[in-house]
Design an enzyme around this catalytic site. Structure first.
Site, PDB file in Angstrom:
ATOM      1  N   HIS A   1      -1.757   2.412  -6.035  1.00  0.00           N
ATOM      2  CA  HIS A   1      -2.458   1.164  -5.717  1.00  0.00           C
ATOM      3  C   HIS A   1      -2.548   0.244  -6.929  1.00  0.00           C
ATOM      4  CE1 HIS A   1      -4.231  -0.340  -2.064  1.00  0.00           C
ATOM      5  NE2 HIS A   1      -5.211  -0.905  -2.724  1.00  0.00           N
TER       6      HIS A   1
ATOM      7  N   HIS B   1      -3.926  -9.222   3.662  1.00  0.00           N
ATOM      8  CA  HIS B   1      -5.389  -9.281   3.764  1.00  0.00           C
ATOM      9  C   HIS B   1      -5.795 -10.156   4.941  1.00  0.00           C
ATOM     10  CE1 HIS B   1      -5.988  -8.367  -0.812  1.00  0.00           C
ATOM     11  NE2 HIS B   1      -5.822  -7.274  -0.097  1.00  0.00           N
TER      12      HIS B   1
ATOM     13  N   LYS C   1      -1.975  -2.198   7.909  1.00  0.00           N
ATOM     14  CA  LYS C   1      -3.165  -1.651   8.565  1.00  0.00           C
ATOM     15  C   LYS C   1      -3.253  -2.119  10.013  1.00  0.00           C
ATOM     16  CE  LYS C   1      -6.389  -0.917   4.732  1.00  0.00           C
ATOM     17  NZ  LYS C   1      -7.699  -1.299   4.167  1.00  0.00           N
TER      18      LYS C   1
ATOM     19  N   TYR D   1      -8.538 -11.255  -7.145  1.00  0.00           N
ATOM     20  CA  TYR D   1      -7.414 -11.333  -8.080  1.00  0.00           C
ATOM     21  C   TYR D   1      -7.406 -12.626  -8.885  1.00  0.00           C
ATOM     22  CZ  TYR D   1      -5.794  -7.260  -5.594  1.00  0.00           C
ATOM     23  OH  TYR D   1      -5.719  -6.009  -5.048  1.00  0.00           O
TER      24      TYR D   1
ATOM     25  N   ARG E   1      -0.027  -2.374  -6.751  1.00  0.00           N
ATOM     26  CA  ARG E   1      -0.411  -3.444  -5.811  1.00  0.00           C
ATOM     27  C   ARG E   1      -1.359  -4.428  -6.511  1.00  0.00           C
ATOM     28  NH1 ARG E   1      -1.098  -4.654  -0.205  1.00  0.00           N
ATOM     29  NH2 ARG E   1      -3.228  -5.114   0.449  1.00  0.00           N
TER      30      ARG E   1
ATOM     31  N   ARG F   1       0.872  -1.167   0.000  1.00  0.00           N
ATOM     32  CA  ARG F   1       0.000   0.000   0.000  1.00  0.00           C
ATOM     33  C   ARG F   1       0.913   1.222   0.000  1.00  0.00           C
ATOM     34  NH1 ARG F   1      -1.989  -3.515   4.096  1.00  0.00           N
ATOM     35  NH2 ARG F   1      -4.066  -4.368   3.616  1.00  0.00           N
TER      36      ARG F   1
END
Length: 301
Positions: A245, A271, A173, A280, A248, A149
């Site tokens: 992004h 994730h 995150k 994806y 990514r 990110r």
């Protein structure tokens, strides 16, 4: 037990118990502020302990009628559910009026990606004869090599580059850490920037361990990375509307296209849920067709 008092405890719960990002916490707090405003206007005197499912439904429907997008509605409902779960945990309620709130269905939008040829074109467009060019190449190589990110890129620390092991330590995150493999090309350009450019800069005391710096010796901003990506794409004559992004998304898509295990991709992207990573698994139809025609036994010979 008024709304304002409980919001302070709710914020602490989100930080300490849920380990959510500052952006998510701010969004959830804003949603609860809107809910409390709705309650004050329509059900004066009803505190969170007395709020029932019908009241919450009314608030959700009112918000939907105002034209709020489905994504924002879904996040708002998640915030409301988190708030009432917090009240349950604190024994401030013995039931959950938000449990049966339905989240609107959101169409799974496929992220924009760059082809491998387009990625190479962007890299090749960067002028390595300048200090900024060397830094920019190292940044974009790192974005693509590790699927970071943009906030993870700008926060990347020199001490977290494990050159010999081929890994970087990333703070993602909710301040969650993960080790991400980094490719040889990215390491090459990181080393060039770090050992030939960065070493000669006068670095701000607060940014001594930050890898990527601006011209003033401070950590580069997210907006600056965004602008660098835009300018590099324009120079490479790529007309797609891309952002940091996009690298990514391209990282994950290319891994899946080449047969990477989805669980491994999930770990590298950081994730929490495999469902997020599953987007994806979309593969270019031409890529699939080419592989089937090339490798299917009935098409050989």
């Amino acid at each position: 037990m008024d709304w304002q008092t409980l919001q302070k405890g709710f914020e602490s719960y989100l930080k300490l118990e849920r380990s959510l990002s500052q952006n998510t916490i701010a969004a959830y707090k804003n949603d609860i502020r809107k809910l409390s405003g709705f309650m004050a206007e329509n059900y004066a005197g009803i505190n969170p302990k007395k709020t029932d499912h019908e009241m919450l439904m009314e608030f959700v429907h009112l918000t939907a009628k105002s034209g709020q997008e489905a994504v924002s509605q879904a996040r708002m409902i998640s915030g409301i559910k988190a708030f009432f779960k917090y009240l349950l945990m604190e024994n401030l309620r013995n039931d959950d009026p938000a449990e049966l709130l339905e989240t609107p269905k959101i169409a799974r939008k496929l992220p924009d990606t760059l082809s491998e040829i387009e990625i190479t074109a962007i890299f090749d467009s960067i002028d390595l004869s300048t200090p900024e060019g060397t830094r920019n190449r190292a940044m974009l190589e790192t974005l693509y090599s590790c699927g970071l990110r943009v906030s993870e890129l700008t926060g990347l620390q020199v001490s977290n580059i494990r050159d010999k092991l081929g890994f970087i330590r990333v703070i993602g995150k909710g301040d969650k850490e993960r080790l991400v493999p980094v490719g040889g090309q990215a390491l090459k350009y990181i080393a060039q920037y770090r050992d030939q450019i960065r070493i000669h800069k006068k670095i701000d005391s607060k940014s001594r361990d930050i890898l990527f710096l601006n011209k003033n010796g401070k950590g580069i901003s997210r907006i600056s990375v965004f602008n660098i990506v835009k300018k590099s794409a324009l120079k490479a004559e790529i007309t797609k509307n891309i952002s940091p992004h996009t690298f990514r998304h391209s990282f994950a898509t290319h891994l899946v296209e080449h047969g990477a295990d989805l669980r491994a991709v999930q770990e590298m992207l950081g994730h929490e849920s495999i469902t997020t990573t599953e987007i994806y698994t979309h593969l270019d139809r031409n890529y699939l067709r080419e592989n089937i025609l090339t490798y299917h036994p009935r098409n050989l010979g």
